[in-house]
Write a protein that holds these residues in place. Structure first.
Motif, PDB file in Angstrom:
ATOM      1  N   GLY A 162     -22.914 -15.674  74.914  1.00  0.00           N
ATOM      2  CA  GLY A 162     -21.919 -14.507  75.134  1.00  0.00           C
ATOM      3  C   GLY A 162     -21.061 -14.196  74.033  1.00  0.00           C
ATOM      4  N   CYS A 163     -21.222 -14.737  72.841  1.00  0.00           N
ATOM      5  CA  CYS A 163     -20.513 -14.371  71.631  1.00  0.00           C
ATOM      6  C   CYS A 163     -21.534 -13.878  70.542  1.00  0.00           C
ATOM      7  CB  CYS A 163     -19.781 -15.737  71.120  1.00  0.00           C
ATOM      8  SG  CYS A 163     -18.439 -16.147  72.063  1.00  0.00           S
ATOM      9  N   TYR A 164     -21.789 -12.691  70.725  1.00  0.00           N
ATOM     10  CA  TYR A 164     -22.842 -11.921  69.885  1.00  0.00           C
ATOM     11  C   TYR A 164     -22.310 -10.815  69.086  1.00  0.00           C
ATOM     12  CZ  TYR A 164     -25.465 -14.310  73.418  1.00  0.00           C
ATOM     13  OH  TYR A 164     -25.913 -15.267  74.174  1.00  0.00           O
ATOM     14  N   GLY A 165     -22.888 -10.289  68.012  1.00  0.00           N
ATOM     15  CA  GLY A 165     -22.573  -9.542  67.082  1.00  0.00           C
ATOM     16  C   GLY A 165     -21.514  -9.937  65.920  1.00  0.00           C
ATOM     17  N   CYS A 166     -20.577  -9.024  65.714  1.00  0.00           N
ATOM     18  CA  CYS A 166     -19.653  -9.399  64.649  1.00  0.00           C
ATOM     19  C   CYS A 166     -18.518 -10.482  65.307  1.00  0.00           C
ATOM     20  CB  CYS A 166     -18.911  -8.143  64.045  1.00  0.00           C
ATOM     21  SG  CYS A 166     -17.815  -8.732  62.774  1.00  0.00           S
ATOM     22  N   GLN A 167     -18.209 -11.750  64.650  1.00  0.00           N
ATOM     23  CA  GLN A 167     -17.540 -12.536  64.993  1.00  0.00           C
ATOM     24  C   GLN A 167     -16.427 -12.983  63.795  1.00  0.00           C
ATOM     25  OE1 GLN A 167     -17.662 -14.004  68.310  1.00  0.00           O
ATOM     26  NE2 GLN A 167     -19.196 -12.271  68.707  1.00  0.00           N
ATOM     27  N   ALA A 168     -15.355 -13.741  63.968  1.00  0.00           N
ATOM     28  CA  ALA A 168     -14.615 -14.359  63.090  1.00  0.00           C
ATOM     29  C   ALA A 168     -14.764 -15.708  62.848  1.00  0.00           C
ATOM     30  CB  ALA A 168     -12.886 -13.842  63.595  1.00  0.00           C
ATOM     31  N   SER A 169     -14.819 -15.992  61.727  1.00  0.00           N
ATOM     32  CA  SER A 169     -14.760 -17.683  61.082  1.00  0.00           C
ATOM     33  C   SER A 169     -13.494 -17.799  60.522  1.00  0.00           C
ATOM     34  CB  SER A 169     -15.967 -17.716  60.422  1.00  0.00           C
ATOM     35  OG  SER A 169     -17.412 -17.717  61.028  1.00  0.00           O
ATOM     36  N   TYR A 170     -12.873 -18.906  60.706  1.00  0.00           N
ATOM     37  CA  TYR A 170     -11.381 -19.176  59.984  1.00  0.00           C
ATOM     38  C   TYR A 170     -11.826 -20.565  59.369  1.00  0.00           C
ATOM     39  CZ  TYR A 170      -9.919 -16.190  63.747  1.00  0.00           C
ATOM     40  OH  TYR A 170      -9.515 -15.051  64.780  1.00  0.00           O
ATOM     41  N   ILE A 171     -11.379 -20.258  58.059  1.00  0.00           N
ATOM     42  CA  ILE A 171     -11.485 -21.236  57.246  1.00  0.00           C
ATOM     43  C   ILE A 171      -9.878 -21.929  56.739  1.00  0.00           C
ATOM     44  CG2 ILE A 171     -12.155 -21.720  54.618  1.00  0.00           C
ATOM     45  CD1 ILE A 171     -13.959 -19.507  54.830  1.00  0.00           C
ATOM     46  N   PRO A 172      -9.655 -23.054  57.255  1.00  0.00           N
ATOM     47  CA  PRO A 172      -8.249 -23.631  56.966  1.00  0.00           C
ATOM     48  C   PRO A 172      -7.992 -23.438  55.757  1.00  0.00           C
ATOM     49  CG  PRO A 172      -9.594 -25.027  58.365  1.00  0.00           C
ATOM     50  CD  PRO A 172     -10.550 -24.127  57.890  1.00  0.00           C
ATOM     51  N   ARG A 173      -6.431 -23.242  55.325  1.00  0.00           N
ATOM     52  CA  ARG A 173      -6.081 -23.418  54.041  1.00  0.00           C
ATOM     53  C   ARG A 173      -4.755 -24.142  53.834  1.00  0.00           C
ATOM     54  NH1 ARG A 173      -5.588 -17.403  51.735  1.00  0.00           N
ATOM     55  NH2 ARG A 173      -4.395 -17.223  53.665  1.00  0.00           N
ATOM     56  N   GLY A 174      -4.249 -25.111  54.837  1.00  0.00           N
ATOM     57  CA  GLY A 174      -3.424 -26.065  54.725  1.00  0.00           C
ATOM     58  C   GLY A 174      -2.420 -25.354  55.897  1.00  0.00           C
ATOM     59  N   ASP A 175      -1.499 -26.629  55.971  1.00  0.00           N
ATOM     60  CA  ASP A 175      -0.475 -26.461  56.904  1.00  0.00           C
ATOM     61  C   ASP A 175       0.566 -25.133  56.676  1.00  0.00           C
ATOM     62  OD1 ASP A 175      -1.450 -28.760  58.049  1.00  0.00           O
ATOM     63  OD2 ASP A 175      -0.317 -30.038  57.327  1.00  0.00           O
ATOM     64  N   ASP A 176       0.769 -24.765  55.553  1.00  0.00           N
ATOM     65  CA  ASP A 176       1.755 -23.799  55.485  1.00  0.00           C
ATOM     66  C   ASP A 176       1.230 -22.417  55.038  1.00  0.00           C
ATOM     67  OD1 ASP A 176       0.550 -24.552  52.940  1.00  0.00           O
ATOM     68  OD2 ASP A 176       2.357 -24.326  52.061  1.00  0.00           O
ATOM     69  N   GLN A 177      -0.170 -22.308  55.217  1.00  0.00           N
ATOM     70  CA  GLN A 177      -0.896 -21.112  55.095  1.00  0.00           C
ATOM     71  C   GLN A 177      -1.731 -20.564  56.263  1.00  0.00           C
ATOM     72  OE1 GLN A 177      -2.789 -22.057  51.281  1.00  0.00           O
ATOM     73  NE2 GLN A 177      -2.027 -20.178  50.536  1.00  0.00           N
ATOM     74  N   ASP A 178      -1.870 -19.439  56.597  1.00  0.00           N
ATOM     75  CA  ASP A 178      -2.964 -18.837  57.569  1.00  0.00           C
ATOM     76  C   ASP A 178      -3.977 -18.971  57.043  1.00  0.00           C
ATOM     77  OD1 ASP A 178      -0.641 -17.829  59.562  1.00  0.00           O
ATOM     78  OD2 ASP A 178      -0.578 -15.871  58.341  1.00  0.00           O
ATOM     79  N   PRO A 179      -5.147 -19.651  58.028  1.00  0.00           N
ATOM     80  CA  PRO A 179      -6.242 -19.583  57.693  1.00  0.00           C
ATOM     81  C   PRO A 179      -7.005 -18.343  57.073  1.00  0.00           C
ATOM     82  CG  PRO A 179      -6.205 -19.290  59.987  1.00  0.00           C
ATOM     83  CD  PRO A 179      -5.075 -19.473  59.636  1.00  0.00           C
ATOM     84  N   ALA A 180      -8.108 -18.359  56.002  1.00  0.00           N
ATOM     85  CA  ALA A 180      -8.834 -17.156  55.605  1.00  0.00           C
ATOM     86  C   ALA A 180      -9.703 -16.769  56.780  1.00  0.00           C
ATOM     87  CB  ALA A 180      -9.514 -17.680  54.480  1.00  0.00           C
ATOM     88  N   VAL A 181     -10.006 -15.610  56.792  1.00  0.00           N
ATOM     89  CA  VAL A 181     -10.752 -14.972  58.075  1.00  0.00           C
ATOM     90  C   VAL A 181     -11.818 -14.264  57.308  1.00  0.00           C
ATOM     91  CG1 VAL A 181     -11.025 -13.682  60.012  1.00  0.00           C
ATOM     92  CG2 VAL A 181      -8.723 -14.838  59.298  1.00  0.00           C
ATOM     93  N   VAL A 182     -13.063 -14.784  57.851  1.00  0.00           N
ATOM     94  CA  VAL A 182     -14.273 -14.063  57.228  1.00  0.00           C
ATOM     95  C   VAL A 182     -15.165 -13.659  58.487  1.00  0.00           C
ATOM     96  CG1 VAL A 182     -14.441 -15.110  54.928  1.00  0.00           C
ATOM     97  CG2 VAL A 182     -15.608 -16.068  56.955  1.00  0.00           C
ATOM     98  N   LYS A 183     -16.001 -12.520  58.304  1.00  0.00           N
ATOM     99  CA  LYS A 183     -16.754 -12.113  59.498  1.00  0.00           C
ATOM    100  C   LYS A 183     -17.968 -12.530  59.403  1.00  0.00           C
ATOM    101  CE  LYS A 183     -14.654  -7.553  59.679  1.00  0.00           C
ATOM    102  NZ  LYS A 183     -14.594  -5.956  59.522  1.00  0.00           N
ATOM    103  N   ARG A 184     -18.798 -12.879  60.515  1.00  0.00           N
ATOM    104  CA  ARG A 184     -20.184 -13.357  60.327  1.00  0.00           C
ATOM    105  C   ARG A 184     -21.007 -12.660  61.573  1.00  0.00           C
ATOM    106  NH1 ARG A 184     -17.583 -17.338  63.798  1.00  0.00           N
ATOM    107  NH2 ARG A 184     -18.862 -17.547  65.877  1.00  0.00           N
ATOM    108  N   TRP A 185     -22.027 -12.586  61.554  1.00  0.00           N
ATOM    109  CA  TRP A 185     -22.968 -11.673  62.619  1.00  0.00           C
ATOM    110  C   TRP A 185     -23.899 -12.685  63.259  1.00  0.00           C
ATOM    111  CZ3 TRP A 185     -20.546  -9.629  58.906  1.00  0.00           C
ATOM    112  CH2 TRP A 185     -19.790  -8.014  59.304  1.00  0.00           C
ATOM    113  N   ASP A 186     -23.584 -12.758  64.825  1.00  0.00           N
ATOM    114  CA  ASP A 186     -24.335 -13.676  65.392  1.00  0.00           C
ATOM    115  C   ASP A 186     -25.227 -13.133  66.633  1.00  0.00           C
ATOM    116  OD1 ASP A 186     -23.359 -16.006  64.352  1.00  0.00           O
ATOM    117  OD2 ASP A 186     -21.730 -16.336  65.722  1.00  0.00           O
TER     118      ASP A 186
END
Length: 222
Positions: A157-181
């Motif tokens: 059910g999750c197709y096309g462009c999706q978001a992947s989140y890369i943790p960066r530590g407790d005091d930072q928002d995660p890095a976000v990259v796009k992927r295609w599924d």
């Protein structure tokens, strides 16, 4: 490009180094999956001895190093300086291996040679818009050459462009990259639309054990 490089530098710090030897005692090997000692190998590339082969998103260079070790000429491209630093530290003295920092799509659009095979293992093809990436790859493959990629299968059910989140530590928002599924049959249609032939797409089951997520593997010819 700078934000993407930072994201993948962050990711590289969370990944273990490739083992010094695999279960067969080999110091270089090719692995399409997220599991050690599992799945097919370099034969999927259908590349002859001495072939010129391109790795899009080579990471720490283990797969490209194996191709160089068995007599091919391997070019590995990655956007992450940290990944390439690790690759050069381990494989930098290997003949017939070239490691370059670049955005994969930018690299493909540069003037350069045609490759006998282009591949991506959980790499740049997964994290690039296929409408741009697929024709760019095809333009850099010689007639009769091969393109192969692997990545995680899509969540139902999750197709096309999706978001992947890369943790960066407790005091930072995660890095976000796009992927295609996409499901295998959709990849087949996409590749044929962009001029590829004899497209094969399948999900290789996970090895026996607690983890059950397989690996999507796609082969296509120019």
């Amino acid at each position: 490009m700078a934000e993407a490089a930072i994201a993948w530098d962050t990711y590289s710090q969370q990944r273990p180094d490739r083992r010094l030897v695999n279960a067969r005692g080999e110091t270089t090997w090719f692995n399409w999956t997220q599991y050690s000692d599992h799945g097919p190998g370099v034969e999927l590339l259908r590349a002859p001895d001495g072939a010129l082969v391109l790795d899009l998103g080579c990471g720490r260079g283990g797969n490209a190093a194996h191709l160089a070790a068995i007599g091919m000429r391997a070019v590995g491209v990655d956007i992450s300086p940290r990944q390439l630093e690790a690759a050069r530290a381990r494989w930098g003295d290997m003949p017939d291996l070239e490691l370059l920092q670049a955005d994969a799509l930018d690299f493909l659009h540069r003037p350069g040679p045609l490759f006998d095979a282009v591949y991506s293992v959980y790499g740049a093809l997964w994290f690039s818009d296929p409408a741009q990436m697929l024709p760019a790859i095809r333009d850099r493959i010689r007639p009769g050459g091969t393109m192969v990629f692997s990545q995680r299968p899509p969540v139902e059910g999750c197709y096309g462009c999706q978001a992947s989140y890369i943790p960066r530590g407790d005091d930072q928002d995660p890095a976000v990259v796009k992927r295609w599924d996409y499901e295998p049959d959709v990849w087949v249609d996409l590749l044929k639309v962009h001029g590829y032939t004899d497209v094969l797409a399948r999900v290789l089951p996970a090895p026996p054990g607690p983890k059950t997520v397989g690996t999507l593997i796609v082969q296509a010819w120019r």
